[in-house]
Design a protein around this motif. Structure first.
Motif, PDB file in Angstrom:
ATOM      1  N   TRP A 242     -51.805 102.570 -33.783  1.00 33.53           N
ATOM      2  CA  TRP A 242     -51.673 101.415 -32.901  1.00 33.53           C
ATOM      3  C   TRP A 242     -52.835 100.428 -33.065  1.00 33.53           C
ATOM      4  O   TRP A 242     -52.746  99.293 -32.605  1.00 33.53           O
ATOM      5  CB  TRP A 242     -51.528 101.847 -31.440  1.00 33.53           C
ATOM      6  N   VAL A 243     -53.886 100.852 -33.741  1.00 40.38           N
ATOM      7  CA  VAL A 243     -54.970  99.921 -34.082  1.00 40.38           C
ATOM      8  C   VAL A 243     -54.541  99.070 -35.274  1.00 40.38           C
ATOM      9  O   VAL A 243     -54.797  97.855 -35.316  1.00 40.38           O
ATOM     10  CB  VAL A 243     -56.269 100.690 -34.389  1.00 40.38           C
ATOM     11  N   ILE A 244     -53.884  99.702 -36.241  1.00 44.92           N
ATOM     12  CA  ILE A 244     -53.370  98.956 -37.392  1.00 44.92           C
ATOM     13  C   ILE A 244     -52.319  97.946 -36.947  1.00 44.92           C
ATOM     14  O   ILE A 244     -52.301  96.800 -37.392  1.00 44.92           O
ATOM     15  CB  ILE A 244     -52.758  99.922 -38.428  1.00 44.92           C
ATOM     16  N   HIS A 245     -51.437  98.395 -36.044  1.00 42.32           N
ATOM     17  CA  HIS A 245     -50.346  97.546 -35.560  1.00 42.32           C
ATOM     18  C   HIS A 245     -50.658  97.104 -34.133  1.00 42.32           C
ATOM     19  O   HIS A 245     -50.064  97.604 -33.177  1.00 42.32           O
ATOM     20  CB  HIS A 245     -49.024  98.300 -35.629  1.00 42.32           C
TER      21      HIS A 245
ATOM     22  N   THR B 152     -51.427 109.222 -31.209  1.00 41.90           N
ATOM     23  CA  THR B 152     -52.888 109.180 -31.340  1.00 41.90           C
ATOM     24  C   THR B 152     -53.450 110.564 -31.634  1.00 41.90           C
ATOM     25  O   THR B 152     -54.282 110.733 -32.541  1.00 41.90           O
ATOM     26  CB  THR B 152     -53.527 108.623 -30.050  1.00 41.90           C
ATOM     27  N   LEU B 153     -52.979 111.570 -30.884  1.00 39.26           N
ATOM     28  CA  LEU B 153     -53.448 112.939 -31.135  1.00 39.26           C
ATOM     29  C   LEU B 153     -53.054 113.389 -32.534  1.00 39.26           C
ATOM     30  O   LEU B 153     -53.857 114.020 -33.238  1.00 39.26           O
ATOM     31  CB  LEU B 153     -52.887 113.891 -30.080  1.00 39.26           C
ATOM     32  N   ARG B 154     -51.844 113.046 -32.946  1.00 36.41           N
ATOM     33  CA  ARG B 154     -51.407 113.390 -34.310  1.00 36.41           C
ATOM     34  C   ARG B 154     -52.332 112.782 -35.351  1.00 36.41           C
ATOM     35  O   ARG B 154     -52.770 113.464 -36.283  1.00 36.41           O
ATOM     36  CB  ARG B 154     -49.981 112.872 -34.519  1.00 36.41           C
ATOM     37  N   ASP B 155     -52.650 111.489 -35.210  1.00 43.80           N
ATOM     38  CA  ASP B 155     -53.522 110.822 -36.182  1.00 43.80           C
ATOM     39  C   ASP B 155     -54.918 111.424 -36.199  1.00 43.80           C
ATOM     40  O   ASP B 155     -55.545 111.550 -37.259  1.00 43.80           O
ATOM     41  CB  ASP B 155     -53.607 109.327 -35.869  1.00 43.80           C
TER      42      ASP B 155
END
Length: 200
Positions: free
Chosen positions: A59-62, A46-49
């Motif tokens: 993790w929203v996409i998947h 998440t931080l990377r994105d």
């Protein structure tokens, strides 16, 4: 299914397992277990994105990844109770090292795909590899292991990320590079733990 997808799923499962064990050791209820497992599995990515300005988050996409962690959290109590008798510190360290390797190579590959410079890509790999564990320890009221362990935890990730970048520079097949560098990071982490190598 591509190798990077397999690596991503394995990393999430290993990270979630680490979160389950830590949350149960703190006597958390099912909500706490889910929370700790979720941030351990998804915190670094998440931080990377966010830093790469990638939207929506992976993790929203998947959403199936989040659903998987939710289901595992519901059944974690009896599973962890059973595993408590067979899970040793060594196995937990191995799982943590495997998670570091898998998350790190997934992170550096994502950064390269986003067109980041080499050094930034390597740092994205390190962030993806370690930040879920940092958040896990903070939520569990512990000083993050990466800051107190004194073993070259983040350095193992950094070395492995650069190995991946160099292999890509020389045109080595990406799937081979991913697998080899995940194994390299995992092996380096386990070697530093086994030999009790410490910084400073």
């Amino acid at each position: 299914m591509s190798l990077i997808k397999i690596i991503e799923i394995l990393a999430i499962l290993v990270g979630a397992f680490s979160g389950f064990v830590e949350a149960r050791s703190k006597q958390m209820d099912v909500v706490g277990v889910f929370t700790v497992a979720f941030i351990t599995a998804f915190g670094g990515g998440t931080l990377r994105d966010i830093l790469l300005d990638q939207r929506p988050l992976f993790w929203v996409i998947h959403q199936e990844y989040a659903i998987l962690i939710f289901v595992l959290a519901l059944i974690s109590a009896p599973v962890i109770k059973t595993l408590r008798y067979i899970v040793s510190e060594r196995l937990i360290v191995v799982a943590d090292a495997l998670g570091l390797g898998l998350f790190s190579v997934a992170g550096v590959a994502a950064a390269i795909s986003a067109g980041m410079p080499l050094f930034i890509a390597s740092m994205m790999g390190v962030i993806t590899g370690i930040f879920g564990g940092v958040l896990r320890d903070i939520v569990c009221n512990e000083i993050p292991m990466v800051l107190r362990d004194r073993r070259p935890y983040a350095i193992c990730s950094f070395v492995g990320c650069w190995a991946y970048l160099l292999m890509q520079k020389f045109g080595i097949y990406p799937d081979y590079s991913l697998g080899a560098c995940a194994l390299l990071i995992t092996t380096l982490r386990l070697a530093t733990w086994a030999r009790d190598m410490r910084l400073g």
